[in-house]
Write a protein that holds these residues in place. Structure first.
Motif, mmCIF file in Angstrom:
data_model
loop_
_atom_site.group_PDB
_atom_site.id
_atom_site.type_symbol
_atom_site.label_atom_id
_atom_site.label_comp_id
_atom_site.label_asym_id
_atom_site.label_seq_id
_atom_site.Cartn_x
_atom_site.Cartn_y
_atom_site.Cartn_z
ATOM 1 N N UNK A 1 0.808 -1.108 0.044
ATOM 2 C CA UNK A 1 0.018 -0.110 0.064
ATOM 3 C C UNK A 1 0.948 1.250 -0.132
ATOM 4 N N UNK A 2 0.738 2.017 1.014
ATOM 5 C CA UNK A 2 1.541 3.364 1.153
ATOM 6 C C UNK A 2 2.968 3.185 1.557
ATOM 7 N N UNK B 1 -6.505 -7.025 6.830
ATOM 8 C CA UNK B 1 -6.106 -6.093 8.080
ATOM 9 C C UNK B 1 -5.057 -5.357 7.567
ATOM 10 N N UNK B 2 -4.584 -4.496 8.478
ATOM 11 C CA UNK B 2 -3.395 -3.611 8.111
ATOM 12 C C UNK B 2 -2.496 -3.674 9.677
ATOM 13 N N UNK B 3 -1.321 -3.572 9.346
ATOM 14 C CA UNK B 3 -0.502 -3.600 10.717
ATOM 15 C C UNK B 3 -0.383 -2.029 10.908
ATOM 16 N N UNK C 1 -5.844 6.004 9.494
ATOM 17 C CA UNK C 1 -4.753 5.322 8.825
ATOM 18 C C UNK C 1 -4.989 3.759 8.330
ATOM 19 N N UNK C 2 -5.649 3.148 9.037
ATOM 20 C CA UNK C 2 -5.882 1.983 8.822
ATOM 21 C C UNK C 2 -7.107 1.955 7.488
ATOM 22 N N UNK C 3 -8.185 2.759 7.576
ATOM 23 C CA UNK C 3 -9.035 2.755 6.794
ATOM 24 C C UNK C 3 -8.402 3.004 5.365
ATOM 25 N N UNK D 1 -6.229 0.915 -0.291
ATOM 26 C CA UNK D 1 -5.317 0.853 -1.115
ATOM 27 C C UNK D 1 -4.927 -0.691 -1.375
ATOM 28 N N UNK D 2 -5.024 -1.297 -0.289
ATOM 29 C CA UNK D 2 -4.787 -2.722 -0.125
ATOM 30 C C UNK D 2 -5.937 -3.464 -1.238
#
Length: 512
Positions: free
Chosen positions: A306-307, A353-355, A429-431, A436-437
């Motif tokens: 992603x970013x 999920x995002x770390x 930040x997670x959203x 993007x993911x």
């Protein structure tokens, strides 16, 4: 008797007789025995999907011999009078207790929930619209959270070959299919797990181990770095050693441990939502066909950078499974995934999920207690969307676009859905990372954006980590071990069980 490994490519629908004929043809021998050592599906070319099979062949007609290997776990037995109390009956707790009982200790497992049969009944009643049980749910009860899951037995942990072999052997002896010893991605299914959990407990009790169900740990009595006894809702238990294997959901127990001087720190973890698609959509994306003879259901593992700061990935993919209400506490709302062994249900699901680092999100250094409080409030926030255990959801396409369009969807989730802009309820930040993911996932898999996102997925790993030695012995204590997912160092059935075994073996080796 000679031995030789060979590798074969076999069609997905092969029969055992065909495999034996191929071995005979390749080695040009007639009298032999064989066992599968490894089996994985090669689906890189959709026009030629096949099994890759590594086979160990034994025959008088084979001249070479393989070097002897030692992958057996050796448990030293000695008659002892020392008592070990284990809190939690999940993989880490059970296998640590089982090893210590075999080694001659007097062990007692304390479990806040009921046995697996009563637990299953309680979950069924909840999903049929009954009352939520704080002790018998998808998080708490005999076998831990893993009992009601897909039962995946993969692990990225290194240097656990002896422990893994021991675990798999015990599972097979308790009713698991023999294939878990050689499949590249073995799974048990929740239906097998319920049977095995009971069989393993009976075997443990035959060795003299004790299990106290519906018994909640409330306090520790500590003196000079030694836990002398524990308090529960059913009285006190004296002990020589205490093993904590409480999983990742027992927030009130974490808080009690912190009050009693057990050192924890906040750590990076991952949150997101659960994705759900019709299984046939996943099959077509992965295989090019809606079904494939000889294979249950297609799986996927997706990652995206992603970013560059927040990795987004799928987790705990459950082919042919269902999404379940996995909250541990009344007034909170989280989800998880589960599959039966046959993986033949209509839907596929996986966490997305995002770390992230909570200290960066809050712009301050976060303590373990603050991390627990923050996560608890987030789980309550998802309950407050509908003030019920309905799962808030949106189409993946809507999530990517940040605009709620679709209001209805079919789902496996038993308590119903309520349309909601999920991106507004997650940290910004997670959203953004998930958007993007998911765009990236849609580029990798055909029609991926036609699925839905639902609920909060907050238990991919623990949000805090105990300060301990590699053995599991807690910092500042002489007889307190913290093992499994609740320690912050393990995740999943095999990893947690192996952590439990390693802790038990350390206790045995150092208890002179």
């Amino acid at each position: 008797m000679g031995q030789r490994f060979i590798e074969l490519k076999m069609p997905t629908h092969y029969a055992n007789g065909e495999l034996k004929a191929r071995i005979s043809q390749k080695l040009r021998i007639k009298d032999f025995s064989f066992q599968i050592d490894h089996k994985s599906l090669d689906a890189r070319n959709k026009r030629n999907i096949h099994w890759l099979i590594k086979v160990l062949v034994q025959s008088e007609e084979i001249k070479e011999k393989l070097p002897a290997t030692d992958h057996l776990l050796k448990i030293p037995f000695k008659a002892r009078n020392k008592k070990v109390v284990i809190i939690g009956s999940g993989p880490a707790g059970f296998f640590s207790a089982y090893i210590l009982q075999k080694a001659g200790y007097k062990t007692t497992i304390i479990e806040r929930g009921s046995d697996v049969v009563q637990r299953a009944d309680s979950i069924h009643n909840f999903e049929q619209g009954g009352v939520f049980s704080s002790n018998n749910n998808y998080a708490f009860g005999e076998g831990g959270a893993g009992t009601f899951s897909d039962g995946k037995l993969t692990s990225r942990s290194k240097h656990i070959s002896k422990e893994r072999n021991f675990i798999l052997d015990e599972y097979v002896n308790a009713g698991a299919p023999d294939e878990i010893k050689y499949l590249a991605h073995p799974h048990l299914g929740s239906d097998n797990l319920r049977l095995m959990t009971k069989n393993l407990r009976l075997k443990y009790e035959e060795l003299g181990g004790e299990v106290f169900f519906e018994t909640l740990l409330t306090d520790l009595k500590i003196r000079n770095g030694m836990v002398q006894s524990i308090e529960t809702n059913k009285g006190a238990f004296e002990l020589d050693y205490l093993i904590m294997a409480i999983g990742h959901s027992a927030f009130e127990t974490y808080r009690m441990l912190i009050r009693r001087g057990v050192n924890f720190r906040a750590k990076n973890f991952a949150i997101g939502c659960r994705m759900e698609h019709p299984q046939e959509l996943i099959n077509e994306a992965q295989w090019g066909v809606k079904s494939l003879e000889g294979v249950k259901a297609a799986e996927y593992r997706l990652t995206s950078k992603t970013d560059g700061r927040h990795q987004v990935y799928s987790f705990c993919m459950c082919p042919g499974g269902m999404v379940v209400p996995a909250t541990a506490y009344e007034g909170s709302n989280i989800v998880n995934g589960m599959s039966l062994y046959d993986r033949n249900a209509h839907f596929a699901n996986a966490a997305c999920v995002a770390n992230f680092n909570l200290s960066q999100v809050l712009n301050k250094e976060v303590s373990a207690l603050e991390s627990l409080d923050w996560l608890e409030k987030l789980e309550q926030k998802f309950f407050e969307i509908s003030n019920s255990y309905q799962a808030p959801f949106s189409k993946i396409e809507d999530f990517i676009n940040g605009k709620l369009v679709s209001a209805n969807s079919e789902t496996s989730y038993p308590l119903g859905l309520v349309s909601a802009p999920l991106w507004d309820y997650l940290p910004a930040q997670v959203a953004e990372a998930l958007k993007l993911g998911l765009k990236d996932f849609n580029r990798k898999m055909l029609n991926f954006d036609q699925g839905i996102l639902l609920g909060l997925e907050s238990k991919t790993s623990s949000s805090i980590q105990v300060l301990r030695e590699r053995s599991g012995l807690c910092e500042g204590f002489k007889n307190l071990y913290m093992l499994g997912e609740g320690s912050g160092y393990a995740g999943g059935i095999i990893s947690s069980a192996a952590d439990g075994i390693k802790g038990a073996m350390h206790l045995i080796e150092t208890d002179l």
